[in-house]
Design a protein around this motif. Sequence first.
Motif, short mmCIF file in Angstrom:
data_model
loop_
_atom_site.label_atom_id
_atom_site.label_comp_id
_atom_site.label_asym_id
_atom_site.label_seq_id
_atom_site.Cartn_x
_atom_site.Cartn_y
_atom_site.Cartn_z
N SER A 66 -30.97 45.32 29.11
CA SER A 66 -30.00 45.54 28.04
C SER A 66 -30.35 46.87 27.39
O SER A 66 -31.32 47.51 27.75
CB SER A 66 -30.05 44.40 27.01
N CYS A 67 -29.55 47.30 26.43
CA CYS A 67 -29.80 48.59 25.78
C CYS A 67 -31.21 48.60 25.20
O CYS A 67 -31.62 47.65 24.51
CB CYS A 67 -28.76 48.82 24.68
N CYS A 68 -31.97 49.66 25.48
CA CYS A 68 -33.37 49.70 25.04
C CYS A 68 -33.51 49.97 23.55
O CYS A 68 -34.61 49.90 23.00
CB CYS A 68 -34.15 50.74 25.84
N GLY A 69 -32.40 50.29 22.88
CA GLY A 69 -32.45 50.45 21.43
C GLY A 69 -32.83 51.83 20.95
O GLY A 69 -33.09 52.02 19.76
N CYS A 70 -32.86 52.81 21.86
CA CYS A 70 -33.18 54.18 21.41
C CYS A 70 -32.00 54.73 20.62
O CYS A 70 -30.87 54.29 20.78
CB CYS A 70 -33.50 55.07 22.60
N ASP A 74 -30.87 60.51 25.32
CA ASP A 74 -31.82 61.48 25.89
C ASP A 74 -33.22 60.87 25.98
O ASP A 74 -34.04 61.33 26.78
CB ASP A 74 -31.88 62.74 25.02
N TYR A 75 -33.48 59.86 25.16
CA TYR A 75 -34.81 59.23 25.16
C TYR A 75 -34.79 57.86 25.84
O TYR A 75 -35.72 57.08 25.69
CB TYR A 75 -35.31 59.08 23.72
N CYS A 76 -33.75 57.59 26.59
CA CYS A 76 -33.62 56.30 27.28
C CYS A 76 -34.79 56.12 28.25
O CYS A 76 -35.19 57.06 28.95
CB CYS A 76 -32.30 56.24 28.02
N LEU A 80 -31.73 55.64 34.84
CA LEU A 80 -30.56 56.46 34.54
C LEU A 80 -30.33 56.44 33.04
O LEU A 80 -30.09 55.37 32.46
CB LEU A 80 -29.32 55.93 35.26
N ASN A 81 -30.43 57.59 32.40
CA ASN A 81 -30.26 57.65 30.95
C ASN A 81 -28.92 57.07 30.52
O ASN A 81 -27.86 57.51 30.98
CB ASN A 81 -30.36 59.09 30.45
N GLY A 82 -28.97 56.08 29.61
CA GLY A 82 -27.75 55.50 29.08
C GLY A 82 -27.12 54.44 29.96
O GLY A 82 -26.00 54.00 29.69
N PHE A 83 -27.84 53.98 30.97
CA PHE A 83 -27.30 52.95 31.85
C PHE A 83 -28.28 51.79 31.97
O PHE A 83 -29.50 51.99 32.00
CB PHE A 83 -27.01 53.51 33.26
N VAL A 84 -27.74 50.58 32.04
CA VAL A 84 -28.57 49.38 32.19
C VAL A 84 -28.30 48.76 33.56
O VAL A 84 -27.17 48.81 34.07
CB VAL A 84 -28.30 48.34 31.08
N PRO A 85 -29.35 48.19 34.19
CA PRO A 85 -29.19 47.63 35.53
C PRO A 85 -28.67 46.20 35.52
O PRO A 85 -28.94 45.43 34.59
CB PRO A 85 -30.62 47.67 36.07
N LYS A 86 -27.92 45.86 36.54
CA LYS A 86 -27.47 44.48 36.72
C LYS A 86 -27.58 44.13 38.19
O LYS A 86 -27.12 44.88 39.06
CB LYS A 86 -26.02 44.32 36.26
N LYS A 124 -28.52 61.76 10.62
CA LYS A 124 -29.50 61.13 11.50
C LYS A 124 -29.85 59.71 11.09
O LYS A 124 -30.01 58.83 11.93
CB LYS A 124 -30.77 61.99 11.57
N ASP A 125 -30.00 59.47 9.77
CA ASP A 125 -30.38 58.12 9.36
C ASP A 125 -29.24 57.14 9.62
O ASP A 125 -29.47 55.96 9.92
CB ASP A 125 -30.79 58.08 7.88
N VAL A 126 -28.01 57.63 9.56
CA VAL A 126 -26.86 56.76 9.79
C VAL A 126 -26.72 56.43 11.27
O VAL A 126 -26.22 55.36 11.63
CB VAL A 126 -25.57 57.43 9.26
N LEU A 127 -27.20 57.31 12.15
CA LEU A 127 -27.16 57.04 13.58
C LEU A 127 -27.91 55.76 13.93
O LEU A 127 -27.57 55.06 14.87
CB LEU A 127 -27.79 58.21 14.36
#
Length: 311
Positions: A66-70, A74-76, A80-86, A124-127
Motif C-alpha cells: 500500500s502507499c508507503c506514506g511518504c 521522489d522518496y518512495c 517504481l516511485n509512486g506505484f504499489v505492487p499487486k 509544505k506542512d499542508v502537504l
Amino acid sequence: MEPINKALNRVINMPSFQERYEKMRREILENEQVQKFLEENDTLVNKDMVERGLTTLHEYITQNPSCCGCDNTDYCTNNLNGFVPKLSIIRNSIEIEYYKCEQKLIEEERRESAKMISSMYMPKDVLRARVKDLLDNDSQMDVAELASRFIKKVKETGKLPSKGLYIYGPFGVGKSFVLGAIANELASSKIRSVIVFVPEFLSEMKQAISDNTLQDKVDFVKKAPVLMLDDLGAETLSTWTRDEILGTILHYRMAEELPTFITSNFDYDGLENHLANSQKGGVEVVKAARIMERIKATTTPIQMEGSNRRI
C-alpha cells in the motif's frame, strides 16, 4: 575449463546455499500477504506455479503493498516511485502488476489543477496534513470533529454533502492546515479538491482577461467537486471581482449543491461588511448580502481559536 552449468550446479548444491535458499523460501511463503494471496487463489495456484514464482513473490514482499506514506513520491521506497505492487495470476504464472499509489494520485491531481490555476498552492506542512493530526490540538478539536463527519459521510455514502465549512478565526491558528487535511483525505477517496488562495486568485482572474482564459479558469474552479477558498476577506475587492467572479462561482455551487470550504479572519457579519465596501469607497449592502446568501447556503460556520503558529 569447467562448464558454466556444472559450476552453477556445484554452487547450488553447496549446503550454505541450500540453507540460505530454504530460509528465504520460508520467509516468502510465511509472509502474511503472500499467504492471503495463495488462499484467495487456491483453486488456481499449484505447487509448481509457486516454486516458479518465488522470485516474483520475493520482489513483492520487499515492497510496500500500500502507499508507503511518504510526502513526496521522489522518496518512495518501492521499486517504481509512486506505484504499489499487486499479485496476479497471468497465463498460469504469478506476476506483479503495479498501480499508482495514493500519493502519486494526489500529486498528479495537483499538477493538473496547477496547469489551470496558478494561484493554487500547498505549503509544505499542508502537504502532510491529515484530519487525525487536528485531534492533537485542543483548539482544533471542534473543527476536526466537523471535518471528520464530512469525510466519514463521503466514505460511507460515496456522495459529497452539499455543505462545506466556513472556518474563521485570527491569523496563524491553522485554518489553511485544516483545508489541506480535508483535501488530502478526500484525495485518498479519489475526490478532487481545488484550493485557491483568494487574493492571488482574484488577481489572476484579472490577468486572464488579456489571454482569453478567464472563462475556462472560472469554470474549472466553480465546477470543482470540492472547492476551497483560502483567506477570503484578505483581498482588495472590486465590484467586478466580487460580483462577476466570486458571485458567479458561489451561485453555481449553491445551485448545484456542491460543497465549498472557506477560511477567513472574518465571521459571517464581518465578511458581509467587507464585501459591502468596494474598492472605490462605495457601500453596496444588497450585493454583499447576495454573496453572503450563497456562502451561507454552501457552508457551516465554525470558529477556530488558538495561538499563532507562524510566530
